[in-house]
Design a protein around this motif. Structure first.
Motif, PDB file in Angstrom:
ATOM      1  N   HIS A  54      25.401  58.033  26.355  1.00  0.00           N
ATOM      2  CA  HIS A  54      25.950  56.834  27.003  1.00  0.00           C
ATOM      3  C   HIS A  54      26.220  57.047  28.483  1.00  0.00           C
ATOM      4  CE1 HIS A  54      30.137  58.508  26.929  1.00  0.00           C
ATOM      5  NE2 HIS A  54      29.628  59.189  25.936  1.00  0.00           N
ATOM      6  N   ASP A  78      30.660  63.604  30.471  1.00  0.00           N
ATOM      7  CA  ASP A  78      30.741  62.950  29.160  1.00  0.00           C
ATOM      8  C   ASP A  78      29.732  61.802  29.103  1.00  0.00           C
ATOM      9  OD1 ASP A  78      31.396  61.576  26.851  1.00  0.00           O
ATOM     10  OD2 ASP A  78      33.476  61.174  27.416  1.00  0.00           O
ATOM     11  N   GLY A  79      28.794  61.891  28.180  1.00  0.00           N
ATOM     12  CA  GLY A  79      27.817  60.817  27.986  1.00  0.00           C
ATOM     13  C   GLY A  79      26.616  60.930  28.888  1.00  0.00           C
ATOM     14  N   GLU A  91      29.915  53.271  24.457  1.00  0.00           N
ATOM     15  CA  GLU A  91      30.256  54.342  23.514  1.00  0.00           C
ATOM     16  C   GLU A  91      31.743  54.597  23.520  1.00  0.00           C
ATOM     17  OE1 GLU A  91      31.139  58.409  22.108  1.00  0.00           O
ATOM     18  OE2 GLU A  91      31.560  57.509  24.046  1.00  0.00           O
ATOM     19  N   GLU A  92      32.378  54.436  24.700  1.00  0.00           N
ATOM     20  CA  GLU A  92      33.759  54.908  24.836  1.00  0.00           C
ATOM     21  C   GLU A  92      34.769  54.048  24.081  1.00  0.00           C
ATOM     22  OE1 GLU A  92      34.512  57.682  25.791  1.00  0.00           O
ATOM     23  OE2 GLU A  92      33.211  58.398  27.379  1.00  0.00           O
ATOM     24  N   HIS A  97      25.423  66.846  24.606  1.00  0.00           N
ATOM     25  CA  HIS A  97      26.753  66.434  25.064  1.00  0.00           C
ATOM     26  C   HIS A  97      27.558  67.662  25.477  1.00  0.00           C
ATOM     27  CE1 HIS A  97      30.331  63.851  25.188  1.00  0.00           C
ATOM     28  NE2 HIS A  97      29.529  62.833  24.978  1.00  0.00           N
ATOM     29  N   GLN A 144      33.683  69.021  25.065  1.00  0.00           N
ATOM     30  CA  GLN A 144      34.953  68.289  25.235  1.00  0.00           C
ATOM     31  C   GLN A 144      36.141  69.018  24.608  1.00  0.00           C
ATOM     32  OE1 GLN A 144      33.155  64.230  23.816  1.00  0.00           O
ATOM     33  NE2 GLN A 144      34.327  63.795  25.665  1.00  0.00           N
ATOM     34  N   HIS A 163      30.722  60.328  18.669  1.00  0.00           N
ATOM     35  CA  HIS A 163      29.464  60.161  19.415  1.00  0.00           C
ATOM     36  C   HIS A 163      28.603  59.141  18.686  1.00  0.00           C
ATOM     37  CE1 HIS A 163      30.464  63.728  21.735  1.00  0.00           C
ATOM     38  NE2 HIS A 163      30.722  64.353  20.598  1.00  0.00           N
TER      39      HIS A 163
HETATM   40 MN    MN Z   1      30.680  60.910  25.032  1.00  0.00          MN
END
Ligand code: MN
Ligand code: GLV
Ligand code: MN
Length: 415
Positions: A85, A96-97, A130-131, A192, A195, A360
């Protein structure tokens, strides 16, 4: 050069990530590219331009997801897909994404410049929203595409200012014509950042999650009685914020109380009228519960709900609960997880079999196609924050693993 010697261009990948990080850049060194915002649109436009340069067949579906298809030798065979994303959290990070979109883009650029044809087509995808932080829930576009979420329900979701998802999609010009409807996929790989802190702690470069925890989201609405804080005695108040405060601590305590694998979080709250000298009468807050064990998470929620009800009754604050979202835990295709681990070993990168605590689009893709993910370390385990960071050489390593996983899957004739 044989195909096993092929590598992506790490400098070019760094360049695309740095360019993307200028769109929605925040003073603290992160990005803010909320779903369907102007920044999301600008990043999408650039992504589409980059897809055009590779002469891909570009489709935008009715959820705004962007697909770029590179033909194979056998276009009758289901494609290999990879993506993630472009949207971000408020004051989110630069990886992120977007790493999972720029990673496969770099793979396609590498194949293109080396004139490498694969048996199967390869599809790169940017999934919308996505978030789930501007429009809850998360992963809605892959959820609709996979046939689990209802398109019209998602269209009507609103942000904090009352803007509808469908209107914002239209406004930024990404309400495509193609049906958001799954097609057969031979393999889906999502690249990815981890995280979390595990890869760094273990000194590994590549993570191969066996799957993703279940995610349960709830929205709690409380009503109280607003009044002047000075003259109103403490006894007999109906303070919606105090009710919420008690409930929030119950959420924080839940994993310890339930035991086993679980995390539970309140991340968002709105307090009304939000004035220091008015007793709060309208509070909304969110609950996020995750576990590898779906039933354990549900038992936790039942326990919490009972506590919430008694707190609301004792404080005289009527409560409404919305069970907003539930995604079952996603155990990935073992052969593809093994492929990620084997490929990392072949390329000389130390790797780890682990789980993903973050959600995800791979969760929904896993419901309809063999799926796995490739993780690279997050420095100090920080993510969803502006200081989110990953070493450039690790970004390159993960993209090389992605390249060879895609090549292996895209050259499989059977299956
Ligand atoms: Mn993500
Ligand atoms: C997705 O960003 C999540 O909430 O894990
Ligand atoms: Mn995220």
């Amino acid at each position: 050069m044989t195909i096993t010697d092929l590598r992506i261009n790490g400098d070019r990948l760094k360049g695309t990530l740095e360019t993307m990080a200028t769109i929605g850049a925040t003073p603290g060194g992160g990005v803010q590219r909320l779903a369907l915002s102007d920044e999301d649109k600008r990043a999408r436009d650039l992504f589409v331009k980059w897809l055009e340069e590779l002469h891909l067949e570009i489709t935008v579906d009715e959820m705004g997801s962007i697909f770029g298809k590179r033909a194979g030798k056998r276009n009758d065979l289901p494609p290999v897909m990879s993506g993630s994303h472009i949207d971000s959290q408020p004051k989110g990070g630069r990886f992120d994404g977007i790493l999972g979109v720029m990673g496969p883009l770099e793979v396609l650029r590498t194949l293109h410049e080396n004139s490498i044809d694969t048996e199967r087509p390869i599809v790169i995808v940017d999934w919308t929203n996505e978030e789930g932080s501007r429009f809850a829930p998360a992963m809605v576009a892959s959820g609709v595409w996979a046939g689990t979420l209802d398109r019209d329900w998602v269209y009507q979701r609103t942000d904090i200012n009352g803007n509808k998802f469908v209107d914002e999609l239209e406004r930024i010009g990404y309400r495509g014509k193609a049906a958001a409807n799954k097609w057969p996929v031979h393999a889906y790989y999502e690249y990815h950042i981890e995280q979390g802190p595990i890869l760094q702690q273990e000194g590994k470069i590549i993570g191969a999650p066996k799957g993703i925890l279940c995610l349960h989201w709830y929205d709690i609405y409380l009503e109280g009685e607003a009044n002047q804080v000075g003259p109103t005695p403490m006894e007999g108040r109906h303070d919606a914020l105090c009710a919420a405060a008690e409930m929030i601590l119950k959420v924080n305590h839940l994993p310890q109380k339930m035991g086993g694998n679980m995390v539970a979080t309140v991340g968002e709250i709105q307090n009304g009228p939000n004035s220091r000298n008015i007793i709060p009468d309208k509070v909304h807050f969110t609950v996020d519960i995750r576990s590898w064990d779906d039933d354990h998470a549900l038992r936790g929620w039942d326990d919490l709900k009972a506590d919430f009800k008694s707190i609301a009754a004792r404080r005289g604050c009527p409560m409404r609960i919305e069970e907003t979202w539930r995604v079952a835990h996603a155990p990935f295709a073992e052969n593809l997880v093994r492929r990620v681990l084997d490929t990392a070993q072949e390329l000389g990168y130390p790797s780890l079999h682990m789980v993903s605590g973050a959600g995800h689009d791979a969760s929904y893709m896993n419901q309809i196609a063999p799926t796995s993910m490739i993780f690279v370390p997050s420095i100090d385990g920080r993510s969803h924050v502006e200081v989110e960071n990953t070493r450039w050489e690790d970004c390159e390593a993960g993209a090389n693993v992605l390249l060879h996983c895609i090549l292996k899957s895209a050259n499989e004739i059977s299956g």
